[in-house]
Write a protein that holds these residues in place. Structure first.
Motif, PDB file in Angstrom:
ATOM      1  N   SER A  33     -16.699  -7.563 -10.032  1.00  0.00           N
ATOM      2  CA  SER A  33     -17.694  -7.835  -8.986  1.00  0.00           C
ATOM      3  C   SER A  33     -17.059  -8.625  -7.844  1.00  0.00           C
ATOM      4  O   SER A  33     -15.957  -9.162  -7.965  1.00  0.00           O
ATOM      5  N   LYS A  34     -17.781  -8.736  -6.743  1.00  0.00           N
ATOM      6  CA  LYS A  34     -17.297  -9.513  -5.601  1.00  0.00           C
ATOM      7  C   LYS A  34     -17.142 -10.991  -5.964  1.00  0.00           C
ATOM      8  O   LYS A  34     -16.373 -11.711  -5.325  1.00  0.00           O
ATOM      9  N   GLU A  35     -17.880 -11.420  -6.986  1.00  0.00           N
ATOM     10  CA  GLU A  35     -17.788 -12.812  -7.439  1.00  0.00           C
ATOM     11  C   GLU A  35     -16.636 -13.029  -8.404  1.00  0.00           C
ATOM     12  O   GLU A  35     -16.360 -14.160  -8.807  1.00  0.00           O
ATOM     13  N   ASN A  37     -16.336 -11.474 -11.467  1.00  0.00           N
ATOM     14  CA  ASN A  37     -16.701 -11.263 -12.869  1.00  0.00           C
ATOM     15  C   ASN A  37     -16.307  -9.856 -13.309  1.00  0.00           C
ATOM     16  O   ASN A  37     -16.554  -8.883 -12.596  1.00  0.00           O
ATOM     17  N   LYS A 147     -13.985 -18.944 -16.417  1.00  0.00           N
ATOM     18  CA  LYS A 147     -15.025 -19.290 -15.453  1.00  0.00           C
ATOM     19  C   LYS A 147     -14.536 -20.295 -14.414  1.00  0.00           C
ATOM     20  O   LYS A 147     -14.936 -20.241 -13.250  1.00  0.00           O
ATOM     21  N   ARG A 151     -11.587 -17.127  -8.232  1.00  0.00           N
ATOM     22  CA  ARG A 151     -12.232 -15.807  -8.308  1.00  0.00           C
ATOM     23  C   ARG A 151     -11.191 -14.714  -8.479  1.00  0.00           C
ATOM     24  O   ARG A 151     -10.219 -14.640  -7.738  1.00  0.00           O
ATOM     25  N   GLU A 172     -10.955 -19.791   0.190  1.00  0.00           N
ATOM     26  CA  GLU A 172     -12.214 -19.588  -0.525  1.00  0.00           C
ATOM     27  C   GLU A 172     -12.290 -20.478  -1.758  1.00  0.00           C
ATOM     28  O   GLU A 172     -13.321 -21.104  -2.029  1.00  0.00           O
ATOM     29  N   ASP A 176     -14.899 -23.622  -2.546  1.00  0.00           N
ATOM     30  CA  ASP A 176     -15.913 -23.244  -3.526  1.00  0.00           C
ATOM     31  C   ASP A 176     -16.378 -24.512  -4.247  1.00  0.00           C
ATOM     32  O   ASP A 176     -15.635 -25.100  -5.043  1.00  0.00           O
ATOM     33  N   ASN A 234     -14.343 -14.821 -17.920  1.00  0.00           N
ATOM     34  CA  ASN A 234     -14.928 -14.435 -16.616  1.00  0.00           C
ATOM     35  C   ASN A 234     -15.528 -13.029 -16.692  1.00  0.00           C
ATOM     36  O   ASN A 234     -15.285 -12.187 -15.837  1.00  0.00           O
ATOM     37  N   LYS A 236     -18.908 -10.306 -17.177  1.00  0.00           N
ATOM     38  CA  LYS A 236     -20.287 -10.182 -16.681  1.00  0.00           C
ATOM     39  C   LYS A 236     -21.270 -10.523 -17.790  1.00  0.00           C
ATOM     40  O   LYS A 236     -21.011 -10.272 -18.953  1.00  0.00           O
TER      41      LYS A 236
END
Length: 236
Positions: A33-35, A37, A147, A151, A172, A176, A234, A236
């Motif tokens: 994902s963009k996050e 995950n 986690k 990212r 970033e 964060d 990390n 989902k």
């Protein structure tokens, strides 16, 4: 949709062998994902793209005349791809730190085959990326599988994009607030900055390094505290 992407990539790779990085890029776009995950469950059910890219790594001998950007992006991608493989081979899994093989932890297992040589993740990180490329930004590019880690980027690195991407990822990460808490008089930062302190302070102080990327400027002599690290996967 995912099957369409995979079939397209398999067809494309049969036509153009130099497009292997595009295969890994498609995998990351599809399952990360963009996050940052990772859909490890989905990847485990469909490993075609990963296996294809790993076969490419097995056959690729890194060239002595490669540019620094090409070599750096190649080894970062290799580290990330083999980290994914390691987790999938051990899945279901709560933490990468739970992985043990013959008394070795996840980073010390020799299993990553590149150019017919076998490496551990530790060797790639410490003996190749840190030793030869001398760039603290690699720490926000390699998949920590946790986690609290930076990212995990949902794209592959190339010689063309790596400089811009590393700069963006470091900025970033430092800004964060779930990973670092920055104020003018105190910084609470990721354990990563303690573990690899020599990388970040070889030329300047840690505060100087943080100020290079932070939206909030930190005073000289500000208090430095290292945050607790969460090793949960990390996923989902």
């Amino acid at each position: 949709m995912r099957k369409t992407i995979i079939l397209f990539c398999l067809l494309f790779i049969s036509i153009q062998s130099e497009a292997q990085t595009d295969v890994f890029n498609a995998l990351l776009k599809t399952y990360v994902s963009k996050e940052g995950n990772v859909d490890y469950k989905g990847l485990r059910k469909n490993r075609a793209l990963l296996d294809l890219y790993l076969k490419h790594l097995e056959k690729t001998v890194p060239g002595k005349k490669w540019s620094a950007t090409k070599a750096k992006s190649f080894w970062i991608n290799a580290y990330n791809a083999y980290t994914i493989k390691l987790i999938l081979d051990s899945y279901p899994l709560k933490k990468i730190t739970d992985i043990k093989r013959k008394g070795r932890n996840a980073w010390k297992i020799p299993f990553a085959v590149i150019g017919k040589k076998t490496y551990s993740l530790d060797y790639i990180e410490h003996k190749i990326l840190r030793r030869w490329h001398d760039d603290p930004r690699i720490h926000v590019a390699i998949n920590a599988a946790s986690k609290s880690g930076p990212r995990f980027a949902n794209y592959a690195f190339t010689s063309k994009n790596i400089e811009l991407k590393l700069e963006a990822l470091m900025k970033e990460f430092i800004n964060d607030t779930t990973k670092n808490k920055i104020s003018s008089g105190k910084i609470e930062v990721s354990k990563m900055f303690e573990w690899y302190q020599e990388d970040f302070t070889i030329k300047h102080s840690l505060v100087d390094y943080v100020n290079k990327y932070s939206d909030i400027q930190v005073n000289d002599g500000a208090e430095v505290v290292y945050m607790q690290y969460n090793w949960d996967l990390n996923g989902k």
